[in-house]
Design an enzyme around this catalytic site. Structure first.
Site, mmCIF file in Angstrom:
data_model
loop_
_atom_site.group_PDB
_atom_site.id
_atom_site.type_symbol
_atom_site.label_atom_id
_atom_site.label_comp_id
_atom_site.label_asym_id
_atom_site.label_seq_id
_atom_site.Cartn_x
_atom_site.Cartn_y
_atom_site.Cartn_z
ATOM 1 N N LYS A 85 0.780 -1.198 -0.141
ATOM 2 C CA LYS A 85 -0.040 -0.026 -0.068
ATOM 3 C C LYS A 85 0.924 1.315 0.100
ATOM 4 C CE LYS A 85 -4.390 -1.435 1.801
ATOM 5 N NZ LYS A 85 -4.300 -3.117 2.189
ATOM 6 N N GLU A 107 -10.998 6.749 2.667
ATOM 7 C CA GLU A 107 -11.942 5.973 3.454
ATOM 8 C C GLU A 107 -10.986 4.669 3.672
ATOM 9 O OE1 GLU A 107 -12.087 5.444 0.182
ATOM 10 O OE2 GLU A 107 -12.339 3.410 0.217
ATOM 11 N N SER A 377 2.382 -9.547 -0.245
ATOM 12 C CA SER A 377 1.740 -8.390 -0.478
ATOM 13 C C SER A 377 2.144 -7.670 0.865
ATOM 14 C CB SER A 377 0.420 -8.292 -0.675
ATOM 15 O OG SER A 377 -0.362 -9.146 0.251
HETATM 16 C C1 LIG Z 1 -4.907 -4.060 1.406
HETATM 17 C C2 LIG Z 1 -4.170 -5.318 1.403
HETATM 18 C C3 LIG Z 1 -4.383 -6.138 0.313
HETATM 19 C C4 LIG Z 1 -5.636 -6.167 -0.626
HETATM 20 O O1 LIG Z 1 -5.527 -4.943 -1.486
HETATM 21 P P1 LIG Z 1 -5.383 -5.172 -3.064
HETATM 22 O O2 LIG Z 1 -5.423 -4.027 -3.645
HETATM 23 O O3 LIG Z 1 -5.850 -6.490 -3.666
HETATM 24 O O4 LIG Z 1 -3.746 -5.407 -3.316
HETATM 25 C C5 LIG Z 1 -3.463 -7.376 0.203
HETATM 26 N N1 LIG Z 1 -2.530 -7.579 0.880
HETATM 27 C C6 LIG Z 1 -2.257 -6.630 1.804
HETATM 28 C C7 LIG Z 1 -1.119 -6.988 3.090
HETATM 29 C C8 LIG Z 1 -3.007 -5.498 2.147
HETATM 30 O O5 LIG Z 1 -2.942 -4.935 3.162
#
Ligand SMILES: *Cc1c(COP(=O)(O)O)cnc(C)c1O
Length: 408
Positions: A85, A107, A377
């Site tokens: 993010k 938001e 992620s």
């Molecule tokens: C917010 C988040 C996601 C989901 O968001 P995407 O827009 O689909 O990437 C996935 N993994 C983590 C660690 C997140 O914080």
């Protein structure tokens, strides 16, 4: 094709009063995109503030464990604030500074995007207001705590179901009255154009790095790339490094929750999920909705995947067959998380662990000279409340009770 459309999906369904703001945003974005020095500024910022390039880790132990394809893991968990993010919010921060605006709003549901936005605002010196459903404020106190300490104002939204979509409506209401000096930081590759395209551009830094790294470490393209899909930003980020390589299979993994057939999930792309085309929140995509267009309640152990819509870019890539979709259940996620922790010492976020589930199912069926990449992620250690609860850990419960008593 019409600007901002991906096949039949996307668009920009915005109220008339915001048209001029969107025109200005489009212009600023197009100008930045055409300016190589902007991208360089972004790359430098991420290198010096957020640990980029993040490593591509060869998971030797997991590879041996499954005895199939070589497993590589892209380490977005090592970003500042613990997830991909950061890429999006810092990119938008640079753009906001270019546009000369002084305030950002966002938001947030679970609070992760709120924390990322508040961090960016602190760094750039912007005022920051975060809208959050009252229900979510109560459930996500640790994230609210950090947003406030980072200097943001957190506004609990008391309308409707007091969750994400109500917070989104409130943020739009703010923007209509504040657009002169305020930018609305959308957190994923969703919403009206240019957000999907712009957020995908900032997140493409993941795929650019991963492509270079896999070539250096493995000598050629991977066979498959796995990413979890909430709105779709981390998936689009890594996929963009391989979209033009027909030999690389791209796999998006959604939240299967308690199982697709239970209806308690947040999957929009796998068979039987029940999603249908609709226009809401400023764009056209597949939504989990009733035949009357009422958004359905979704469920996932991973708050970040718990969303009714999906990126219009992914709706299109799924429809075309370029991205294959699968779903992982809450139970499978806990198992994959345990395995990743014990064999590699990695603690994936609950969201990321969805991608691990599908990769773990497929790696053993592949040959030893093949390779896959899992996009990790984010990191899970910040999710200790959810993870400890999911593991039903008795000592953790005792600890929480004891701490609570200290505050009596
Ligand atoms: C917010 C988040 C996601 C989901 O968001 P995407 O827009 O689909 O990437 C996935 N993994 C983590 C660690 C997140 O914080």
């Amino acid at each position: 094709m019409k600007k901002g459309y991906y096949g039949q999906w996307g668009g920009a369904f915005v109220p008339e009063v915001l048209q001029a703001t969107f025109d200005a945003l489009n212009k600023a974005y197009e100008t930045a995109r055409a300016d190589a020095s902007f991208w360089q500024e972004y790359v430098d910022l991420m290198a010096n503030y957020s640990c980029r390039p993040t490593p591509l880790t060869y998971a030797e132990n997991l590879t041996r464990h499954f005895g199939g394809a070589k497993i590589y893991i892209k380490r977005e968990d090592l970003n500042h604030t613990g997830a991909h993010k950061a890429n999006n919010v810092m990119g938008q921060g640079l753009l906001v500074r270019r546009m000369g605006k002084k305030r950002v709003i966002a938001e947030t549901g679970a609070g992760q995007h709120g924390v990322a936005t508040a961090t960016m605002a602190a760094r750039f010196g912007f005022a920051c207001t975060i809208y959050m459903g009252e229900e979510d404020v109560a459930r996500q106190r640790p994230n609210v705590f950090w947003m406030e300490k980072l200097g943001a104002t957190v506004v609990p939204v008391t309308d409707g179901s007091r969750t994400l979509k109500d917070a989104m409506n409130e943020a739009f209401r703010d923007w209509v009255t504040s657009m002169e000096d305020t930018h609305y930081v959308i957190g994923t590759v969703c919403g009206p154009h240019p957000f999907p395209e712009m957020v995908a551009w900032f997140q493409s830094i993941i795929g650019i790095e991963a492509r270079r790294q896999i070539l250096a470490q493995h000598g050629r393209m991977p066979d498959r790339v796995y990413a979890c899909v909430g709105g779709g930003s981390n998936a689009m980020g890594i996929f963009q490094g391989f979209l033009e390589e027909p030999g690389v299979e791209l796999v998006g993994v959604e939240a299967g929750g308690l199982g697709i057939d239970t209806g308690k999930h947040a999957s929009r792309m796998v068979e039987g999920s029940g999603a249908s085309a609709g226009v809401a929140q400023g764009y056209k995509t597949l939504f989990l909705q009733s035949p009357e267009g009422q958004m359905r309640d979704t469920h996932s152990i991973a708050a970040g995947l718990d969303y009714v819509g999906i990126s219009p870019i992914l709706s299109d890539l799924g429809e075309k067959g370029r991205v294959r979709f699968a779903a992982a259940t809450d139970r499978e996620v806990i198992e994959a998380l345990s395995l990743a922790m014990r064999t590699e010492g990695l603690i994936p976020a609950m969201e990321s662990a969805h991608a691990f589930v599908q990769a773990f199912k497929e790696a053993p069926t592949m040959s030893k000279d093949q390779a896959i990449i899992i996009n990790m992620s984010g990191r899970g250690d910040k999710d200790i409340f959810t993870i400890a609860h999911a593991f039903d850990d008795p000592s953790w419960k005792a600890f929480i009770v004891k701490r609570a008593e200290e505050y009596r």
